[in-house]
Structure formats: C-alpha cells, structure tokens
Scaffold this motif. Structure first.
Motif, mmCIF file in Angstrom:
data_model
loop_
_atom_site.group_PDB
_atom_site.id
_atom_site.type_symbol
_atom_site.label_atom_id
_atom_site.label_comp_id
_atom_site.label_asym_id
_atom_site.label_seq_id
_atom_site.Cartn_x
_atom_site.Cartn_y
_atom_site.Cartn_z
ATOM 1 N N ALA A 1 11.893 11.051 -2.442
ATOM 2 C CA ALA A 1 10.508 11.377 -2.782
ATOM 3 C C ALA A 1 9.969 10.445 -3.860
ATOM 4 O O ALA A 1 8.816 10.013 -3.803
ATOM 5 C CB ALA A 1 10.419 12.829 -3.244
ATOM 6 N N VAL A 2 10.803 10.119 -4.845
ATOM 7 C CA VAL A 2 10.381 9.185 -5.889
ATOM 8 C C VAL A 2 10.095 7.813 -5.281
ATOM 9 O O VAL A 2 9.064 7.182 -5.573
ATOM 10 C CB VAL A 2 11.452 9.079 -6.988
ATOM 11 C CG1 VAL A 2 11.111 7.951 -7.962
ATOM 12 C CG2 VAL A 2 11.573 10.392 -7.744
ATOM 13 N N LEU A 3 10.992 7.344 -4.429
ATOM 14 C CA LEU A 3 10.791 6.046 -3.787
ATOM 15 C C LEU A 3 9.547 6.054 -2.907
ATOM 16 O O LEU A 3 8.787 5.086 -2.881
ATOM 17 C CB LEU A 3 12.025 5.670 -2.961
ATOM 18 C CG LEU A 3 13.323 5.440 -3.737
ATOM 19 C CD1 LEU A 3 14.474 5.183 -2.769
ATOM 20 C CD2 LEU A 3 13.191 4.283 -4.707
ATOM 21 N N LEU A 4 9.337 7.157 -2.191
ATOM 22 C CA LEU A 4 8.183 7.256 -1.306
ATOM 23 C C LEU A 4 6.878 7.235 -2.110
ATOM 24 O O LEU A 4 5.900 6.580 -1.725
ATOM 25 C CB LEU A 4 8.271 8.537 -0.478
ATOM 26 C CG LEU A 4 7.213 8.753 0.604
ATOM 27 C CD1 LEU A 4 7.239 7.619 1.619
ATOM 28 C CD2 LEU A 4 7.446 10.086 1.304
ATOM 29 N N ARG A 5 6.857 7.935 -3.239
ATOM 30 C CA ARG A 5 5.648 7.934 -4.058
ATOM 31 C C ARG A 5 5.378 6.550 -4.632
ATOM 32 O O ARG A 5 4.234 6.083 -4.667
ATOM 33 C CB ARG A 5 5.735 8.959 -5.190
ATOM 34 C CG ARG A 5 4.422 9.098 -5.934
ATOM 35 C CD ARG A 5 4.434 10.178 -6.990
ATOM 36 N NE ARG A 5 5.283 9.839 -8.115
ATOM 37 C CZ ARG A 5 5.147 10.391 -9.327
ATOM 38 N NH1 ARG A 5 4.218 11.308 -9.543
ATOM 39 N NH2 ARG A 5 5.950 10.061 -10.306
ATOM 40 N N GLU A 6 6.437 5.851 -5.079
ATOM 41 C CA GLU A 6 6.241 4.496 -5.597
ATOM 42 C C GLU A 6 5.772 3.558 -4.492
ATOM 43 O O GLU A 6 4.979 2.648 -4.738
ATOM 44 C CB GLU A 6 7.528 3.993 -6.246
ATOM 45 C CG GLU A 6 7.890 4.713 -7.531
ATOM 46 C CD GLU A 6 6.755 4.706 -8.541
ATOM 47 O OE1 GLU A 6 6.392 3.626 -9.030
ATOM 48 O OE2 GLU A 6 6.212 5.797 -8.830
ATOM 49 N N ASN A 7 6.267 3.772 -3.265
ATOM 50 C CA ASN A 7 5.771 2.994 -2.129
ATOM 51 C C ASN A 7 4.267 3.199 -1.945
ATOM 52 O O ASN A 7 3.510 2.255 -1.735
ATOM 53 C CB ASN A 7 6.492 3.402 -0.840
ATOM 54 C CG ASN A 7 7.761 2.619 -0.606
ATOM 55 O OD1 ASN A 7 8.026 1.638 -1.292
ATOM 56 N ND2 ASN A 7 8.554 3.047 0.353
ATOM 57 N N SER A 8 3.836 4.463 -1.992
ATOM 58 C CA SER A 8 2.423 4.764 -1.793
ATOM 59 C C SER A 8 1.567 4.098 -2.858
ATOM 60 O O SER A 8 0.486 3.564 -2.572
ATOM 61 C CB SER A 8 2.203 6.282 -1.826
ATOM 62 O OG SER A 8 2.895 6.916 -0.770
ATOM 63 N N ARG A 9 2.035 4.119 -4.087
ATOM 64 C CA ARG A 9 1.298 3.456 -5.162
ATOM 65 C C ARG A 9 1.243 1.952 -4.928
ATOM 66 O O ARG A 9 0.211 1.309 -5.178
ATOM 67 C CB ARG A 9 1.966 3.765 -6.504
ATOM 68 C CG ARG A 9 1.800 5.214 -6.937
ATOM 69 C CD ARG A 9 2.627 5.533 -8.163
ATOM 70 N NE ARG A 9 2.283 6.850 -8.715
ATOM 71 C CZ ARG A 9 2.891 7.405 -9.753
ATOM 72 N NH1 ARG A 9 3.888 6.769 -10.359
ATOM 73 N NH2 ARG A 9 2.525 8.592 -10.185
ATOM 74 N N PHE A 10 2.358 1.396 -4.448
ATOM 75 C CA PHE A 10 2.374 -0.036 -4.163
ATOM 76 C C PHE A 10 1.399 -0.391 -3.049
ATOM 77 O O PHE A 10 0.712 -1.417 -3.115
ATOM 78 C CB PHE A 10 3.783 -0.480 -3.781
ATOM 79 C CG PHE A 10 3.819 -1.852 -3.172
ATOM 80 C CD1 PHE A 10 3.455 -2.969 -3.907
ATOM 81 C CD2 PHE A 10 4.192 -2.026 -1.849
ATOM 82 C CE1 PHE A 10 3.468 -4.236 -3.343
ATOM 83 C CE2 PHE A 10 4.208 -3.278 -1.280
ATOM 84 C CZ PHE A 10 3.849 -4.390 -2.029
#
Length: 208
Positions: free
Chosen positions: A72-81
């Motif tokens: 979930a943390v990686l997915l959220r950082e992906n979305s921000r990117f």
C-alpha cells in the motif's frame, strides 16, 4: 481470495486513505517514515503503529498484514509519482517524446526517492518481491496508468487502434528490470544514454 481481488482491494484501500480515512492515511504516513528511516527488515507493524499513534490491531484492520502495508505504501508513492510525471511531460507534443522523457524521469525519480532508492540500495532482496512476484498492485497500477496515456495518444495522433496494454506492460517491465539490475552495457545513470535507449528501443513499440 484471488490475486485480482487482492489487487483491487488494496488499490481501493489506498484510494480511501487518501480521500476519507484519516486513520489509514496516518498509518501510511507512519509506515513511509518508518520504512524510509530503517528499511523493511528492521521495521515491524508495531513500529509503524507507534509512529502512527494507533494500535497494531488498527493497522491490521486496515491493511491485514505487513506485506499488504508495504504494498500500500509503494502503491501510494506510485500514485504520487504519476501526478508529478504527468506535470513533467504534459507539455511535450507527441507520445513518443513523452515515452522517452517519462522513461528518463522514472529512472531518476525512483533512484532519488528516499524510500524506493533507499530500499533498492540497502535491501534489494527484500524489495524485489514487491516489484515482481508480489508486486501485482504496483505493477497493475503502473501498466493501467501508461495504457491510458497510450490509448489517448492513439486517438489524438491517429495511431493504430490495437489494445495498447501489452505495449504498456512491456515498457514497464523493461523499466523495472533496469531499476533492479542497473549494471550492463547501457549506462542508465547517464540521462543522455537512457534517453537514447528509450528513443531507439521503446518509442518504436508505439507502432508495434
């Protein structure tokens, strides 16, 4: 529960945390800080709970397991990117130019990112599963993002109307392979070389 269902549930959990679930957002913020400072191996759910100011039961209620929390943390950082990437390449006139520059920006961002870059340098054996065999959510989100851009470019630029998803997935997998193992005959730390690689090998896939 199947992989597709798990991926959909996790994506919904992340979207919910950004929109309305303040507790989930605090957990993700705490997890990002914890993982960035100490990595995955030395971080427990209890550590994340303390940093977020919640109980470990609350963390598990929102994210079910440490693996799902990391995803979930990686997915959220992906979305921000994705949002930053859109802003960076939006002014470029063609999809070919956006693919080339997007590839360069993605490599630069991932290596410089406190979490992504740090984990790839310090704990590659731990982060590898989240980008490959356990990375369904992040991989699917990235492929979906790129597929949407390719489909809109097809319409705007009069390109062939075949499904662009296979091309999007191939591009994403190529980028991930360079992130996981940057050593090779192509110096990807040199942005001019990375740009030349993308122009020669990735951009032609748009017409495949």
């Amino acid at each position: 529960m199947g992989t597709d269902t798990n991926d959909a549930w996790l994506a919904q959990a992340v979207a919910r945390s950004e929109a309305t679930d303040r507790t989930a957002r605090r957990i993700l913020d705490g997890a990002l800080e914890q993982f960035t400072l100490l990595g995955l191996r030395r971080s427990s759910v209890d550590d994340v709970a303390r940093r977020a100011g919640v109980s470990r039961v609350t963390v598990f209620r929102r994210f079910r397991s440490k693996d799902k929390l990391v995803e979930a943390v990686l997915l959220r950082e992906n979305s921000r990117f994705f949002r930053r990437l859109d802003a960076t390449v939006a002014a470029l006139p063609t999809m070919e130019e956006r693919v080339v520059e997007g590839f360069v920006v993605a490599l630069r961002h991932t290596r410089a990112h406190p979490l992504f870059g740090g984990l790839l340098r310090l704990e590659p054996e731990l982060v590898l599963p989240y980008l490959t065999v356990q990375g369904g959510s992040s991989l699917s989100a990235t492929v979906t993002y790129l597929t949407g851009h390719l489909r809109r470019a097809q319409q705007a630029e009069g390109r062939p109307g075949e499904d662009p998803q296979p091309v999007a997935e191939l591009m994403v997998r190529v980028a991930v392979s360079f992130l996981l193992n940057p050593a090779g005959c192509i110096e990807m730390d040199d942005e001019d070389q990375a740009r030349a690689f993308a122009r020669r090998y990735l951009a032609p896939l748009l017409d495949a």
